[in-house]
Scaffold this motif. Structure first.
Motif, PDB file in Angstrom:
ATOM      1  N   GLY A  54       0.806  -1.216   0.000  1.00  0.00           N
ATOM      2  CA  GLY A  54       0.000   0.000   0.000  1.00  0.00           C
ATOM      3  C   GLY A  54       0.836   1.261   0.000  1.00  0.00           C
ATOM      4  O   GLY A  54       2.074   1.234  -0.040  1.00  0.00           O
ATOM      5  N   GLY A  55       0.166   2.409   0.045  1.00  0.00           N
ATOM      6  CA  GLY A  55       0.865   3.702   0.079  1.00  0.00           C
ATOM      7  C   GLY A  55       1.729   3.914  -1.140  1.00  0.00           C
ATOM      8  O   GLY A  55       1.335   3.633  -2.275  1.00  0.00           O
ATOM      9  N   GLU A  56       2.949   4.367  -0.925  1.00  0.00           N
ATOM     10  CA  GLU A  56       3.859   4.691  -2.012  1.00  0.00           C
ATOM     11  C   GLU A  56       4.253   3.474  -2.844  1.00  0.00           C
ATOM     12  O   GLU A  56       4.726   3.616  -3.985  1.00  0.00           O
ATOM     13  N   ASP A 108      14.007  -2.983   2.245  1.00  0.00           N
ATOM     14  CA  ASP A 108      14.134  -2.888   0.791  1.00  0.00           C
ATOM     15  C   ASP A 108      12.747  -2.961   0.169  1.00  0.00           C
ATOM     16  O   ASP A 108      11.759  -3.201   0.867  1.00  0.00           O
ATOM     17  N   CYS A 109      12.675  -2.758  -1.134  1.00  0.00           N
ATOM     18  CA  CYS A 109      11.444  -2.944  -1.904  1.00  0.00           C
ATOM     19  C   CYS A 109      11.712  -3.984  -2.981  1.00  0.00           C
ATOM     20  O   CYS A 109      12.692  -3.874  -3.720  1.00  0.00           O
ATOM     21  N   HIS A 110      10.847  -4.974  -3.052  1.00  0.00           N
ATOM     22  CA  HIS A 110      11.006  -6.062  -4.018  1.00  0.00           C
ATOM     23  C   HIS A 110       9.985  -5.918  -5.138  1.00  0.00           C
ATOM     24  O   HIS A 110       8.813  -5.640  -4.889  1.00  0.00           O
ATOM     25  N   VAL A 111      10.450  -6.085  -6.361  1.00  0.00           N
ATOM     26  CA  VAL A 111       9.566  -6.110  -7.530  1.00  0.00           C
ATOM     27  C   VAL A 111       9.748  -7.466  -8.195  1.00  0.00           C
ATOM     28  O   VAL A 111      10.872  -7.874  -8.484  1.00  0.00           O
ATOM     29  N   ASP A 168       2.999   3.336  -6.299  1.00  0.00           N
ATOM     30  CA  ASP A 168       3.562   4.277  -7.266  1.00  0.00           C
ATOM     31  C   ASP A 168       5.000   3.862  -7.562  1.00  0.00           C
ATOM     32  O   ASP A 168       5.870   3.977  -6.701  1.00  0.00           O
ATOM     33  N   SER A 169       5.247   3.374  -8.771  1.00  0.00           N
ATOM     34  CA  SER A 169       6.572   2.846  -9.117  1.00  0.00           C
ATOM     35  C   SER A 169       7.687   3.871  -8.983  1.00  0.00           C
ATOM     36  O   SER A 169       8.864   3.507  -8.866  1.00  0.00           O
ATOM     37  N   ALA A 170       7.334   5.139  -9.006  1.00  0.00           N
ATOM     38  CA  ALA A 170       8.347   6.194  -8.949  1.00  0.00           C
ATOM     39  C   ALA A 170       8.766   6.537  -7.522  1.00  0.00           C
ATOM     40  O   ALA A 170       9.691   7.319  -7.316  1.00  0.00           O
ATOM     41  N   GLN A 171       8.101   5.943  -6.528  1.00  0.00           N
ATOM     42  CA  GLN A 171       8.382   6.320  -5.139  1.00  0.00           C
ATOM     43  C   GLN A 171       8.891   5.135  -4.324  1.00  0.00           C
ATOM     44  O   GLN A 171       8.614   3.977  -4.629  1.00  0.00           O
ATOM     45  N   GLY A 172       9.617   5.477  -3.262  1.00  0.00           N
ATOM     46  CA  GLY A 172      10.015   4.492  -2.268  1.00  0.00           C
ATOM     47  C   GLY A 172       9.247   4.747  -0.989  1.00  0.00           C
ATOM     48  O   GLY A 172       8.507   5.730  -0.882  1.00  0.00           O
ATOM     49  N   LEU A 173       9.415   3.878  -0.022  1.00  0.00           N
ATOM     50  CA  LEU A 173       8.697   4.033   1.241  1.00  0.00           C
ATOM     51  C   LEU A 173       9.389   5.043   2.156  1.00  0.00           C
ATOM     52  O   LEU A 173      10.617   5.042   2.279  1.00  0.00           O
ATOM     53  N   PRO A 174       8.621   5.900   2.819  1.00  0.00           N
ATOM     54  CA  PRO A 174       9.200   6.834   3.786  1.00  0.00           C
ATOM     55  C   PRO A 174       9.492   6.125   5.105  1.00  0.00           C
ATOM     56  O   PRO A 174       9.018   4.996   5.343  1.00  0.00           O
ATOM     57  N   GLU A 175      10.225   6.763   5.961  1.00  0.00           N
ATOM     58  CA  GLU A 175      10.556   6.196   7.273  1.00  0.00           C
ATOM     59  C   GLU A 175       9.311   5.791   8.051  1.00  0.00           C
ATOM     60  O   GLU A 175       9.275   4.759   8.720  1.00  0.00           O
ATOM     61  N   SER A 176       8.268   6.586   7.942  1.00  0.00           N
ATOM     62  CA  SER A 176       7.048   6.343   8.714  1.00  0.00           C
ATOM     63  C   SER A 176       6.339   5.046   8.326  1.00  0.00           C
ATOM     64  O   SER A 176       5.513   4.532   9.086  1.00  0.00           O
ATOM     65  N   ALA A 177       6.660   4.487   7.161  1.00  0.00           N
ATOM     66  CA  ALA A 177       5.988   3.269   6.706  1.00  0.00           C
ATOM     67  C   ALA A 177       6.493   2.026   7.419  1.00  0.00           C
ATOM     68  O   ALA A 177       5.805   1.000   7.461  1.00  0.00           O
ATOM     69  N   TYR A 178       7.684   2.096   7.990  1.00  0.00           N
ATOM     70  CA  TYR A 178       8.279   0.922   8.622  1.00  0.00           C
ATOM     71  C   TYR A 178       7.836   0.790  10.072  1.00  0.00           C
ATOM     72  O   TYR A 178       7.583   1.786  10.755  1.00  0.00           O
ATOM     73  N   LEU A 179       7.766  -0.437  10.542  1.00  0.00           N
ATOM     74  CA  LEU A 179       7.351  -0.689  11.920  1.00  0.00           C
ATOM     75  C   LEU A 179       8.511  -0.559  12.895  1.00  0.00           C
ATOM     76  O   LEU A 179       8.320  -0.225  14.056  1.00  0.00           O
ATOM     77  N   LYS A 180       9.720  -0.845  12.408  1.00  0.00           N
ATOM     78  CA  LYS A 180      10.897  -0.807  13.278  1.00  0.00           C
ATOM     79  C   LYS A 180      11.820   0.321  12.831  1.00  0.00           C
ATOM     80  O   LYS A 180      12.165   0.421  11.659  1.00  0.00           O
ATOM     81  N   HIS A 181      12.207   1.140  13.781  1.00  0.00           N
ATOM     82  CA  HIS A 181      13.027   2.309  13.486  1.00  0.00           C
ATOM     83  C   HIS A 181      14.335   2.221  14.269  1.00  0.00           C
ATOM     84  O   HIS A 181      14.393   1.598  15.336  1.00  0.00           O
ATOM     85  N   PRO A 182      15.399   2.843  13.748  1.00  0.00           N
ATOM     86  CA  PRO A 182      16.695   2.743  14.428  1.00  0.00           C
ATOM     87  C   PRO A 182      16.665   3.353  15.833  1.00  0.00           C
ATOM     88  O   PRO A 182      16.206   4.465  16.024  1.00  0.00           O
ATOM     89  N   THR A 183      17.116   2.578  16.795  1.00  0.00           N
ATOM     90  CA  THR A 183      17.221   3.059  18.175  1.00  0.00           C
ATOM     91  C   THR A 183      18.675   3.143  18.615  1.00  0.00           C
ATOM     92  O   THR A 183      18.971   3.576  19.722  1.00  0.00           O
TER      93      THR A 183
END
Length: 400
Positions: free
Chosen positions: A188-190, A254-257, A193-208
């Motif tokens: 879903g989200g970006e 990563d994003c897989h196609v 759209d093939s021209a976009q990647g996922l933003p930081e907010s899309a991930y469940l785990k963030h660097p701590t």
């Protein structure tokens, strides 16, 4: 007249919740809600699933824990083969669905069910994985797919549940997630759209964590056996420990196609710290311990193994044959791999292995030759060049 029994593959989501209620209220089935857990559900989620299943009308709820079976019959071989679809995706959800379907089919046969229901739509791969497994493992049992067959919208399902007194948070989020032991997929989200990647907010785990950290992974005959010097008999716990360490740096995104089973292209984001670290370390160790042709042929088999697993061909009789080859190839894959972790990435540093083919008595690359003379080397090179010299002596006009 006894009611017919139906087993609903129950995840607790909107589609499977609708299935339980509709099959009970409108179709008169005796519904058995079965949640097949391959390591992606927490204890709290499983408890909530059980409570909700009974609220929806199920006569019985069961959790079918096949996490260890999933490791022994799939994850182990994916590590042996360094399986990454299109050199990218660790086949997370793809492989989990097969073992969930097997568990559901097994349970349906055990209770003598007349039908099995699942909530897959007609536009994805999961419908193939569930249907094919049920057709093979539970022949004669009816397969019911209300969401697919009736082309139901989310609103229709939510409205039906609400009208019958069941309320839950089924808010349509921008992203949908499938969380499992071998990674989390993001749709879903970006992604659309093939021209976009996922933003930081899309991930469940963030660097701590920031900076760097050394991680050591130990292997015995290709299987992960230790993390930072701590031995693990339970391989699932070892994977979970690697995930916890790697996720703190948001490693494995990563994003897989790729090509779907149904023939269209698909795109999915994922975060999979444990698979990427374990496979990365394992592949590096193999470079030191396998022969040239072991690596070559294992790569060919691994590619087919991953493809068959993804394309719902796990039950194909050739799979155990490939697993036998993969297992045999691991007999000398022993040792400890050292990695350096940093936010969003990692680097393999070195290995400590008793099966190191780099260090041998014959010679050290680029340094000294111990098992041949300079004359031996000249003769080897001359013989090796014979086919090329013969060809260009006949076709001098083709010299490059």
């Amino acid at each position: 007249m006894a009611k017919k029994k139906v087993v609903v593959a129950f995840s607790g989501g909107l589609d499977t919740s609708y299935n339980v209620m509709y099959l009970t209220r409108e179709m008169g089935y005796e519904v058995y809600a079965a949640c097949a857990n391959t390591g992606g559900f927490s204890e709290e989620q499983l408890k909530t699933n059980e409570e909700n299943a009974y609220k929806l009308g199920a006569v019985k709820y069961v959790t079918l824990d096949v996490t260890q079976e999933y490791y022994q019959k799939s994850l182990k071989y994916m590590v042996f083969g360094n399986v990454l679809r299109n050199n990218c995706y660790p086949i997370s959800v793809s492989s989990e669905r097969i073992f969930q379907a097997i568990a559901i089919a097994r349970y349906a046969k055990e209770i003598g069910a007349d039908a099995i229901a699942h909530g897959s739509t007609g536009a994805g791969n999961d419908q193939v994985r569930f249907d094919m497994t049920f057709l093979v493992m539970a022949p004669g049992v009816e397969i019911i797919t209300l969401t697919r067959d009736r082309n139901l919208s989310r609103k229709e399902e939510v409205d039906y549940l609400n009208a019958n007194g069941y309320f839950a948070d089924f808010t349509k989020l921008k992203y949908s997630y499938n969380v499992g032991i071998w990674g989390t997929s993001i749709c879903g989200g970006e992604i659309l759209d093939s021209a976009q990647g996922l933003p930081e907010s899309a991930y469940l785990k963030h660097p701590t964590k920031s900076g760097t950290e050394i991680l050591s992974l130990g292997f015995k005959k290709g299987e992960l056996c230790s993390v930072n010097g701590v031995e693990y008999d339970d391989k699932i716990r070892a994977i979970q420990e690697v995930e916890k360490i790697g996720a703190a740096y948001a490693i494995g995104r990563d994003c897989h196609v790729g090509d779907t089973i149904i023939g269209i292209k698909g795109r999915v984001g994922f975060e999979a710290a444990a698979p990427m670290l374990i496979i990365g370390a394992h592949r590096y160790l193999e470079k030191f311990t396998l022969s040239k042709w072991q690596q070559y042929w294992k790569d060919q088999v691994s590619n087919w193994y991953g493809m068959f697993l993804h394309e719902s061909q796990y039950l194909e009789p050739v799979m155990p044959d490939m697993e036998a080859m993969l297992t045999s190839s691991q007999r000398n894959v022993n040792g400890t791999v050292t990695l350096e972790l940093r936010p969003y990435s990692f680097q393999t540093l070195g290995v400590d292995t008793p099966d190191d083919l780099v260090h041998n008595k014959l010679g050290e690359y680029g340094e000294t030759a111990k098992a041949w003379t300079s004359e031996d080397a000249k003769g080897f090179i001359k013989v090796m060049s014979t086919p090329l010299r013969a060809y260009y002596s006949v076709h001098p006009d083709e010299e490059r």
